[in-house]
Design a protein around this motif. Structure first.
Motif, mmCIF file in Angstrom:
data_model
loop_
_atom_site.group_PDB
_atom_site.id
_atom_site.type_symbol
_atom_site.label_atom_id
_atom_site.label_comp_id
_atom_site.label_asym_id
_atom_site.label_seq_id
_atom_site.Cartn_x
_atom_site.Cartn_y
_atom_site.Cartn_z
ATOM 1 N N PRO A 113 0.807 -1.233 0.000
ATOM 2 C CA PRO A 113 0.000 0.000 0.000
ATOM 3 C C PRO A 113 0.833 1.273 0.000
ATOM 4 O O PRO A 113 0.336 2.329 -0.408
ATOM 5 C CB PRO A 113 -0.816 -0.123 1.296
ATOM 6 N N LEU A 114 2.089 1.172 0.464
ATOM 7 C CA LEU A 114 2.949 2.356 0.515
ATOM 8 C C LEU A 114 3.680 2.592 -0.801
ATOM 9 O O LEU A 114 4.214 3.685 -1.012
ATOM 10 C CB LEU A 114 3.975 2.210 1.645
ATOM 11 N N LEU A 115 3.722 1.582 -1.649
ATOM 12 C CA LEU A 115 4.506 1.675 -2.875
ATOM 13 C C LEU A 115 3.691 2.129 -4.077
ATOM 14 O O LEU A 115 4.260 2.449 -5.121
ATOM 15 C CB LEU A 115 5.154 0.317 -3.187
ATOM 16 N N THR A 116 2.382 2.127 -3.944
ATOM 17 C CA THR A 116 1.541 2.564 -5.054
ATOM 18 C C THR A 116 0.276 3.209 -4.515
ATOM 19 O O THR A 116 -0.226 2.820 -3.447
ATOM 20 C CB THR A 116 1.171 1.381 -5.972
ATOM 21 N N GLN A 117 -0.216 4.176 -5.247
ATOM 22 C CA GLN A 117 -1.459 4.850 -4.866
ATOM 23 C C GLN A 117 -2.677 4.238 -5.536
ATOM 24 O O GLN A 117 -3.800 4.631 -5.250
ATOM 25 C CB GLN A 117 -1.369 6.329 -5.252
ATOM 26 N N TYR A 118 -2.446 3.274 -6.415
ATOM 27 C CA TYR A 118 -3.542 2.724 -7.200
ATOM 28 C C TYR A 118 -4.109 1.463 -6.567
ATOM 29 O O TYR A 118 -3.375 0.654 -5.985
ATOM 30 C CB TYR A 118 -3.075 2.423 -8.624
ATOM 31 N N ASP A 119 -5.396 1.302 -6.705
ATOM 32 C CA ASP A 119 -6.081 0.084 -6.275
ATOM 33 C C ASP A 119 -5.863 -0.980 -7.360
ATOM 34 O O ASP A 119 -6.150 -0.727 -8.535
ATOM 35 C CB ASP A 119 -7.570 0.371 -6.109
ATOM 36 N N PRO A 120 -5.376 -2.166 -6.993
ATOM 37 C CA PRO A 120 -5.066 -3.169 -8.031
ATOM 38 C C PRO A 120 -6.292 -3.735 -8.734
ATOM 39 O O PRO A 120 -6.146 -4.374 -9.782
ATOM 40 C CB PRO A 120 -4.329 -4.265 -7.245
ATOM 41 N N ILE A 121 -7.472 -3.524 -8.185
ATOM 42 C CA ILE A 121 -8.669 -4.081 -8.830
ATOM 43 C C ILE A 121 -9.618 -2.997 -9.345
ATOM 44 O O ILE A 121 -10.655 -3.319 -9.933
ATOM 45 C CB ILE A 121 -9.430 -5.024 -7.870
ATOM 46 N N PHE A 160 1.685 -2.115 -12.453
ATOM 47 C CA PHE A 160 2.651 -2.127 -11.349
ATOM 48 C C PHE A 160 1.955 -2.448 -10.023
ATOM 49 O O PHE A 160 2.457 -3.243 -9.223
ATOM 50 C CB PHE A 160 3.361 -0.774 -11.263
ATOM 51 N N ALA A 161 0.802 -1.841 -9.784
ATOM 52 C CA ALA A 161 0.057 -2.115 -8.559
ATOM 53 C C ALA A 161 -0.352 -3.583 -8.486
ATOM 54 O O ALA A 161 -0.281 -4.221 -7.431
ATOM 55 C CB ALA A 161 -1.173 -1.214 -8.477
ATOM 56 N N ARG A 162 -0.751 -4.134 -9.607
ATOM 57 C CA ARG A 162 -1.165 -5.536 -9.618
ATOM 58 C C ARG A 162 0.021 -6.475 -9.429
ATOM 59 O O ARG A 162 -0.107 -7.545 -8.835
ATOM 60 C CB ARG A 162 -1.904 -5.848 -10.926
ATOM 61 N N ILE A 163 1.195 -6.058 -9.908
ATOM 62 C CA ILE A 163 2.387 -6.883 -9.718
ATOM 63 C C ILE A 163 2.761 -6.948 -8.237
ATOM 64 O O ILE A 163 3.028 -8.026 -7.692
ATOM 65 C CB ILE A 163 3.566 -6.334 -10.546
ATOM 66 N N ILE A 164 2.798 -5.805 -7.571
ATOM 67 C CA ILE A 164 3.261 -5.811 -6.178
ATOM 68 C C ILE A 164 2.201 -6.418 -5.249
ATOM 69 O O ILE A 164 2.550 -7.064 -4.248
ATOM 70 C CB ILE A 164 3.674 -4.404 -5.705
ATOM 71 N N TYR A 165 0.920 -6.245 -5.566
ATOM 72 C CA TYR A 165 -0.099 -6.932 -4.768
ATOM 73 C C TYR A 165 -0.125 -8.427 -5.098
ATOM 74 O O TYR A 165 -0.452 -9.259 -4.242
ATOM 75 C CB TYR A 165 -1.477 -6.311 -4.999
ATOM 76 N N GLY A 166 0.236 -8.754 -6.338
ATOM 77 C CA GLY A 166 0.352 -10.164 -6.690
ATOM 78 C C GLY A 166 1.475 -10.860 -5.957
ATOM 79 O O GLY A 166 1.432 -12.081 -5.759
ATOM 80 N N ALA A 167 2.488 -10.082 -5.524
ATOM 81 C CA ALA A 167 3.567 -10.658 -4.716
ATOM 82 C C ALA A 167 3.018 -11.222 -3.415
ATOM 83 O O ALA A 167 3.523 -12.223 -2.887
ATOM 84 C CB ALA A 167 4.633 -9.606 -4.445
#
Length: 310
Positions: free
Chosen positions: A66-74, A101-108
């Protein structure tokens, strides 16, 4: 007059001695020293260090997503559908306008959840089956190893696909399916270790002192098998990631819209030519993380299981 038998137990190298040696004064200091010596040996493998750095980055990224991106992955935004990489969207957007990018880091997070849960399930199962098979031998060994051979006779991904298809799509069922296919190699390894350990003099001495089979297995054989199993599990993590990605790619893993690297790659294949970033980002993430676990596993083999390199 009966003379009590005291087992003469040699102190194995590396972590084996730390696991089995009697606890002296200053055990914590000795453990820290063993850890430091292991770290120094691990540092002798530059590629292993690189793999460890990648894994640490993966863990930090998942924890701090949540700190690395401001976008909601969904969250969808069709106005910016399939936008190329830019300052606003570092890795571009997908076919629903979601930040890649948001989906990649939340996918982690999803990837780490799968790795951790599968490891927690398969390591104890494989250890228990392998040590019991090797220690008791006879009919117990035959039954357990034939069951293991049945699982090993099928490619892991194919077997996982079968279980996942039977259980139904979903991340929980995917974890169960992967776990059902990941324990046999660990059981085989633990059995091989146990077959050599049960012939040692100190095991015979422990038996003569009246220790039960359960006590011998739990207190003397299992700890000796742990280092080799740690190496094997670390190497298996790359296969777990690839299997999970394969299930996600085929729609049997995490379900949309939740971000999962395999499912993202499946979506991106439709836009491979016109918008390659949609499939390239998850594909690179899967390859890099899988390679990192392999590199760390190779380095750990020399640190925890010196006989592996002989």
């Amino acid at each position: 007059m009966a003379i009590p038998i005291s087992p003469s137990r040699p102190t194995p190298p590396g972590i084996r001695g730390w696991l089995l040696a009697p606890e002296p004064k200053g055990t914590l200091h000795a453990s820290l020293q063993q850890f430091y010596q292991g770290w120094l040996k691990f540092r002798e493998h530059p590629l292993g260090v690189v793999g460890l750095v990648v894994i640490l980055i993966l863990i930090i990224t998942a924890a701090a997503a949540p700190l690395l991106t401001q976008y909601d992955p969904i969250a969808q935004n069709m106005a910016i559908r399939l936008s190329p990489p830019s300052w606003d969207h570092i890795l571009g957007t997908d076919n629903f306008g979601r930040d890649v990018f948001a989906r990649i880091i939340y996918g982690a997070r999803t990837t780490l959840d799968i790795i951790i849960l599968v490891t927690i399930i398969v390591a104890p199962i494989g250890l228990l089956i392998g040590t019991c098979s090797g220690y008791f031998g006879g009919i117990v060994d035959e039954v357990l190893m034939r069951i293991t051979d049945i699982f090993l006779s099928f490619p892991g991904l194919v077997l996982a696909l079968g279980f996942a298809a039977a259980l139904g799509p979903g991340i929980t069922n995917a974890i169960i399916a992967i776990s059902l296919t990941a324990w046999p190699p660990i059981a085989r390894l633990a059995r091989a270790e146990t077959l050599s350990l049960r012939q040692m003099d100190y095991i015979a001495a422990v038996r003569l002192q009246g220790a039960s089979s359960a006590a011998v297995i739990m207190r003397h054989i299992l700890p000796m098998c742990v280092p080799s199993v740690i190496v094997r599990v670390t190497l298996n993590m790359a296969g777990i990631i690839l299997t999970a990605a394969g299930l996600g790619f085929l729609g049997l893993g995490a379900q949309p819209p939740w971000p999962e690297w395999g499912a993202m790659a499946a979506t991106g294949r439709e836009f491979m030519l016109d918008s390659p970033w949609v499939i390239a980002a998850p594909g690179i993430a899967i390859a890099v993380v899988s390679l990192a676990f392999n590199l760390v596993g190779d380095a750990l083999r020399d640190v925890l299981d010196p006989r592996g390199g002989e």
